[in-house]
Design an enzyme around this catalytic site. Structure first.
Site, PDB file in Angstrom:
ATOM      1  N   GLU A  35       0.794  -1.231   0.000  1.00  0.00           N
ATOM      2  CA  GLU A  35       0.000   0.000   0.000  1.00  0.00           C
ATOM      3  C   GLU A  35       0.831   1.287   0.000  1.00  0.00           C
ATOM      4  O   GLU A  35       0.779   2.086   0.952  1.00  0.00           O
ATOM      5  CB  GLU A  35      -0.963  -0.013   1.185  1.00  0.00           C
ATOM      6  CG  GLU A  35      -1.964  -1.153   1.112  1.00  0.00           C
ATOM      7  CD  GLU A  35      -2.883  -1.244   2.322  1.00  0.00           C
ATOM      8  OE1 GLU A  35      -2.693  -0.471   3.291  1.00  0.00           O
ATOM      9  OE2 GLU A  35      -3.796  -2.088   2.302  1.00  0.00           O
ATOM     10  N   GLU A  65      -5.471  -8.217  -0.549  1.00  0.00           N
ATOM     11  CA  GLU A  65      -6.224  -8.096   0.694  1.00  0.00           C
ATOM     12  C   GLU A  65      -7.678  -7.773   0.370  1.00  0.00           C
ATOM     13  O   GLU A  65      -7.957  -6.938  -0.490  1.00  0.00           O
ATOM     14  CB  GLU A  65      -5.685  -6.968   1.585  1.00  0.00           C
ATOM     15  CG  GLU A  65      -4.293  -7.169   2.145  1.00  0.00           C
ATOM     16  CD  GLU A  65      -3.860  -6.017   3.053  1.00  0.00           C
ATOM     17  OE1 GLU A  65      -4.752  -5.234   3.499  1.00  0.00           O
ATOM     18  OE2 GLU A  65      -2.650  -5.892   3.300  1.00  0.00           O
TER      19      GLU A  65
END
Length: 375
Positions: free
Chosen positions: A170, A297
């Site tokens: 991320e 995710e």
């Protein structure tokens, strides 16, 4: 048991992952039905739950539920030689006594290999306290980031079940296709990924999305949807990662109402409005460009506390993955102690949230019925 490292080569083609046995040149499709088991990226420097359970028992439970892969997040210091873990009940895990964090990671990988389970290594945090905005920081330079990856690859690429490197979790402050080497994530992946492949040429490079890109600056009206960290792959069409395409898998992170407060969750048409959003943000990368998508995710509490809309969101997302034949994922998380999502396990670290698991099981079963495609 999976093939020895020197006998397996992972590659992608036509939106699928493959493994080639270099001894007999047989090729098989690889579908990742995975969970995130976090902890190595925190100040415990080891997967969580070892205060409550035996580590091998948890691996066997994952396998028994149909999961065949684990994403292992780590931080810089957990993979340093000499780092010692904490929060382990050694009465339950006597074989871990005296081992370093990296020793334990290797032990988990070796056991997963015995069980026929893949492992994806995820450089989740630079330090071990927060998700930093880029792939370098004041604490960890770009060179230190690269060297850490090379050290990890040298030690762990000998295990054939390690399928690759999720280069950086991320990178929410990065851009894509801006050409600025200080922030352009695409350029960073090319630089870091090429170095990793020199050490582990049989690995795949997993590339997460960003939060911003050139397109958001120039064409906001064309891309009105808000994003999650790691979700934005909108610029891949214009600027794909410049590594050999057969070595790249794109890996967005996607979350519903339990994690992010997006305006489209309040749309009167929710959750029927979601497929168009997912397709624009990342789904087109497989549907239109032919690159593989592995969801790094997704998850949520699924109605067990949190936002009641999360159950409908997860149901619709699994429907969409099945319809689009996206058969690679790592659910967040195995751990119950994820604050906003909970986990597959309940707070006792033993029992499973049956309804949450059954929704994931739908995806596993649907993907398992697909023909074993050949490249």
């Amino acid at each position: 048991m999976l093939h020895a490292a020197l006998q397996v080569f992972y590659f992608t083609k036509n939106g699928e992952l493959y493994a080639m046995n270099l001894t007999d040149c047989r090729v098989r499709v690889v579908r990742l039905y995975g969970v995130n088991w976090f902890g190595f990226e925190t100040r415990t420097f080891v997967v969580h739950g070892l205060w409550a359970r035996n580590w091998e028992d948890m691996l066997r439970q994952m396998k028994s539920l149909g999961f065949n892969a684990i994403r292992l997040p780590f931080c810089t210091y957990s993979v340093r030689n000499g780092t010692l873990p904490s929060s382990i009940n050694y009465d339950l895990n006597p074989d871990l006594r005296g081992l370093t964090s990296l020793d334990i990671m290797e032990k988990i990988i070796a056991k997963a290999n015995e069980l026929g389970m893949y492992v994806l290594l995820d450089y989740h945090r630079l330090g071990c306290d927060e998700i930093e905005s880029l792939w370098y920081s004041d604490e960890v330079s770009e060179d230190m980031f690269i060297q850490t990856w090379l050290e990890v690859a040298r030690r762990l690429s000998k295990y054939p079940n390690v399928i690759g490197a999720d280069v950086r979790n991320e990178p929410w402050g990065a851009t894509w296709c801006t050409g600025d080497p200080a922030t352009d994530w695409r350029l960073a992946v090319e630089k870091v990924g090429s170095r990793i492949l020199e050490v582990a040429p049989h690995w795949l490079i997993f590339v997460e999305g960003t939060y911003k890109s050139k397109l958001e600056v120039d064409s906001r009206a064309l891309y009105p949807y808000s994003l999650n960290w790691g979700e934005n792959l909108r610029a891949v069409y214009e600027c794909p990662v410049g590594l050999p395409p057969e070595k790249v898998a794109y890996s967005p992170h996607v979350y519903g109402p339990d994690v992010s407060r997006q305006p489209y969750f309040s749309d009167p048409d929710f959750p029927e409005n979601m497929p168009a959003i997912w397709m624009q943000n990342f789904g087109y990368v497989r549907a239109s460009l032919g690159f593989p998508i592995v969801i790094g995710e997704f998850g949520g509490r699924y109605g067990h506390g949190g936002d009641p809309r999360d159950r409908a969101w997860q149901d619709k997302f699994v429907d969409w993955l099945i319809q689009n034949r996206i058969c690679g994922f790592f659910y967040w998380s195995w751990n119950p102690n994820s604050r906003d999502t909970g986990g597959i396990l309940k707070d006792d670290w033993l029992n499973v949230w049956t309804d949450k698991y059954q929704n994931i099981r739908r995806l596993i079963e649907a993907c398992s019925t697909l023909e074993n495609l050949q490249p």
